[in-house]
Design a protein around this motif. Structure first.
Motif, PDB file in Angstrom:
ATOM      1  N   ILE A  20       4.793  11.308   2.207  1.00  0.00           N
ATOM      2  CA  ILE A  20       5.009  10.160   1.319  1.00  0.00           C
ATOM      3  C   ILE A  20       4.951   8.857   2.112  1.00  0.00           C
ATOM      4  O   ILE A  20       4.261   7.903   1.738  1.00  0.00           O
ATOM      5  N   GLY A  21       5.689   8.797   3.225  1.00  0.00           N
ATOM      6  CA  GLY A  21       5.750   7.576   4.023  1.00  0.00           C
ATOM      7  C   GLY A  21       4.418   7.185   4.633  1.00  0.00           C
ATOM      8  O   GLY A  21       4.018   6.017   4.583  1.00  0.00           O
ATOM      9  N   VAL A  22       3.717   8.161   5.194  1.00  0.00           N
ATOM     10  CA  VAL A  22       2.434   7.867   5.836  1.00  0.00           C
ATOM     11  C   VAL A  22       1.401   7.433   4.802  1.00  0.00           C
ATOM     12  O   VAL A  22       0.625   6.496   5.033  1.00  0.00           O
ATOM     13  N   SER A  23       1.395   8.079   3.644  1.00  0.00           N
ATOM     14  CA  SER A  23       0.439   7.705   2.602  1.00  0.00           C
ATOM     15  C   SER A  23       0.693   6.289   2.095  1.00  0.00           C
ATOM     16  O   SER A  23      -0.248   5.507   1.904  1.00  0.00           O
ATOM     17  N   ALA A  24       1.954   5.938   1.898  1.00  0.00           N
ATOM     18  CA  ALA A  24       2.279   4.581   1.459  1.00  0.00           C
ATOM     19  C   ALA A  24       1.913   3.560   2.534  1.00  0.00           C
ATOM     20  O   ALA A  24       1.401   2.472   2.233  1.00  0.00           O
ATOM     21  N   PHE A  25       2.139   3.913   3.790  1.00  0.00           N
ATOM     22  CA  PHE A  25       1.798   3.025   4.905  1.00  0.00           C
ATOM     23  C   PHE A  25       0.298   2.779   4.972  1.00  0.00           C
ATOM     24  O   PHE A  25      -0.157   1.638   5.140  1.00  0.00           O
ATOM     25  N   TRP A  26      -0.502   3.841   4.817  1.00  0.00           N
ATOM     26  CA  TRP A  26      -1.952   3.680   4.870  1.00  0.00           C
ATOM     27  C   TRP A  26      -2.470   2.912   3.667  1.00  0.00           C
ATOM     28  O   TRP A  26      -3.457   2.163   3.779  1.00  0.00           O
ATOM     29  N   ALA A  27      -1.838   3.090   2.504  1.00  0.00           N
ATOM     30  CA  ALA A  27      -2.240   2.296   1.336  1.00  0.00           C
ATOM     31  C   ALA A  27      -2.034   0.803   1.616  1.00  0.00           C
ATOM     32  O   ALA A  27      -2.886  -0.033   1.271  1.00  0.00           O
ATOM     33  N   PHE A  71      -6.441   3.025  -3.483  1.00  0.00           N
ATOM     34  CA  PHE A  71      -6.044   3.875  -4.599  1.00  0.00           C
ATOM     35  C   PHE A  71      -5.944   5.344  -4.201  1.00  0.00           C
ATOM     36  O   PHE A  71      -5.103   6.072  -4.729  1.00  0.00           O
ATOM     37  N   THR A  72      -6.803   5.774  -3.281  1.00  0.00           N
ATOM     38  CA  THR A  72      -6.701   7.177  -2.853  1.00  0.00           C
ATOM     39  C   THR A  72      -5.395   7.425  -2.097  1.00  0.00           C
ATOM     40  O   THR A  72      -4.753   8.456  -2.283  1.00  0.00           O
ATOM     41  N   TRP A  73      -4.983   6.474  -1.260  1.00  0.00           N
ATOM     42  CA  TRP A  73      -3.733   6.655  -0.518  1.00  0.00           C
ATOM     43  C   TRP A  73      -2.515   6.488  -1.419  1.00  0.00           C
ATOM     44  O   TRP A  73      -1.505   7.171  -1.239  1.00  0.00           O
ATOM     45  N   VAL A  74      -2.595   5.587  -2.401  1.00  0.00           N
ATOM     46  CA  VAL A  74      -1.510   5.474  -3.381  1.00  0.00           C
ATOM     47  C   VAL A  74      -1.407   6.772  -4.179  1.00  0.00           C
ATOM     48  O   VAL A  74      -0.304   7.277  -4.434  1.00  0.00           O
ATOM     49  N   GLY A  75      -2.546   7.313  -4.571  1.00  0.00           N
ATOM     50  CA  GLY A  75      -2.546   8.599  -5.275  1.00  0.00           C
ATOM     51  C   GLY A  75      -1.981   9.712  -4.430  1.00  0.00           C
ATOM     52  O   GLY A  75      -1.238  10.570  -4.920  1.00  0.00           O
ATOM     53  N   GLN A  76      -2.315   9.713  -3.143  1.00  0.00           N
ATOM     54  CA  GLN A  76      -1.773  10.727  -2.238  1.00  0.00           C
ATOM     55  C   GLN A  76      -0.259  10.590  -2.109  1.00  0.00           C
ATOM     56  O   GLN A  76       0.460  11.586  -2.089  1.00  0.00           O
ATOM     57  N   ALA A 126       2.449  13.419  -3.248  1.00  0.00           N
ATOM     58  CA  ALA A 126       3.471  13.885  -2.311  1.00  0.00           C
ATOM     59  C   ALA A 126       4.871  13.676  -2.899  1.00  0.00           C
ATOM     60  O   ALA A 126       5.757  14.522  -2.715  1.00  0.00           O
ATOM     61  N   TYR A 127       5.059  12.576  -3.611  1.00  0.00           N
ATOM     62  CA  TYR A 127       6.349  12.335  -4.262  1.00  0.00           C
ATOM     63  C   TYR A 127       6.604  13.374  -5.354  1.00  0.00           C
ATOM     64  O   TYR A 127       7.733  13.865  -5.495  1.00  0.00           O
ATOM     65  N   GLN A 128       5.578  13.709  -6.116  1.00  0.00           N
ATOM     66  CA  GLN A 128       5.733  14.764  -7.123  1.00  0.00           C
ATOM     67  C   GLN A 128       6.080  16.096  -6.465  1.00  0.00           C
ATOM     68  O   GLN A 128       6.889  16.861  -6.985  1.00  0.00           O
ATOM     69  N   ARG A 129       5.463  16.373  -5.336  1.00  0.00           N
ATOM     70  CA  ARG A 129       5.775  17.611  -4.610  1.00  0.00           C
ATOM     71  C   ARG A 129       7.216  17.602  -4.133  1.00  0.00           C
ATOM     72  O   ARG A 129       7.893  18.624  -4.152  1.00  0.00           O
ATOM     73  N   PHE A 130       7.682  16.432  -3.702  1.00  0.00           N
ATOM     74  CA  PHE A 130       9.067  16.318  -3.271  1.00  0.00           C
ATOM     75  C   PHE A 130      10.013  16.542  -4.438  1.00  0.00           C
ATOM     76  O   PHE A 130      11.017  17.247  -4.315  1.00  0.00           O
ATOM     77  N   ARG A 131       9.708  15.930  -5.592  1.00  0.00           N
ATOM     78  CA  ARG A 131      10.550  16.116  -6.780  1.00  0.00           C
ATOM     79  C   ARG A 131      10.540  17.568  -7.237  1.00  0.00           C
ATOM     80  O   ARG A 131      11.569  18.111  -7.610  1.00  0.00           O
ATOM     81  N   LEU A 132       9.380  18.204  -7.198  1.00  0.00           N
ATOM     82  CA  LEU A 132       9.270  19.606  -7.584  1.00  0.00           C
ATOM     83  C   LEU A 132      10.065  20.477  -6.630  1.00  0.00           C
ATOM     84  O   LEU A 132      10.762  21.399  -7.043  1.00  0.00           O
TER      85      LEU A 132
END
Length: 200
Positions: A76-83, A126-131, A135-141
């Protein structure tokens, strides 16, 4: 793939020179920092993608709950950082491309490469925001299921158990009465059962 297009376009056609010069300059307003930023972010984003692709393939083998949680949180953190980095890169490259002087590139060399780098920087946001969202959905799941659960669950309470839980033999004779005594030692004695033995 987007990161390959970005740094590949800049490396391949991102440096041009005027007819009266031999030294090449960055196509983005002759600002070497713009080209360096695009190349650096593109290469590091590509390597980061490979790292997290390997982590995703290895994820089912991670048995520790804490390690699984750390892996998903880092995703989650790395994807948000790259976005964020791609957003900065898109703004920086677009600004430098708009203020570029026509006399610095009279033949308009590398224009398509510059536009491709800007366009795919925009798509990468948008691809990194989507990622990050996936990842956040995976964390919630994982938080709602047994993926990150550290609580002990009694297997006998699970309705999906394919077999009954263990019971003590003494309890079984007292409550259920299904326990049977072993047959007597002479139950298979051929002489008492009337069987005759044959000699070969």
């Amino acid at each position: 793939l987007f990161s390959i297009v970005v740094f590949g376009s800049i490396v391949n056609e991102g440096y041009v020179n005027r007819l009266d010069e031999s030294q090449e300059h960055c196509i983005f307003n002759r600002n070497r920092n713009a080209c360096n930023y695009g190349i650096t972010v593109g290469v590091l984003a590509f390597l980061s993608c490979l790292l997290y692709l390997a982590l995703d393939a290895y994820f089912p083998q991670i048995s520790s709950v804490k390690d699984r949680k750390k892996a998903v949180l880092s995703d989650i953190g790395v994807s948000a950082f790259w976005a964020f980095l791609w957003f900065v890169g898109f703004c920086f490259l677009t600004n430098q491309w708009q203020v570029s002087k026509e006399e610095d590139n009279p033949l308009n060399e590398g224009g398509d490469a510059a536009r491709a780098a800007i366009t795919f920087s925009f798509f990468s946001i948008f691809t990194w925001v989507g990622q990050a969202f996936l990842a956040y959905q995976r964390f919630r799941l994982g938080a709602d299921s047994a993926l990150f659960s550290q609580d002990y669950m009694d297997p006998s309470q699970d309705s999906g158990m394919p077999y009954a839980p263990y019971t003590n033999e003494e309890d079984a004779t007292d409550t259920v009465g299904t326990y049977q005594q072993p047959p007597p030692a002479d139950a298979f004695d051929t002489e008492t059962q009337g069987y005759q033995t044959q000699n070969y």
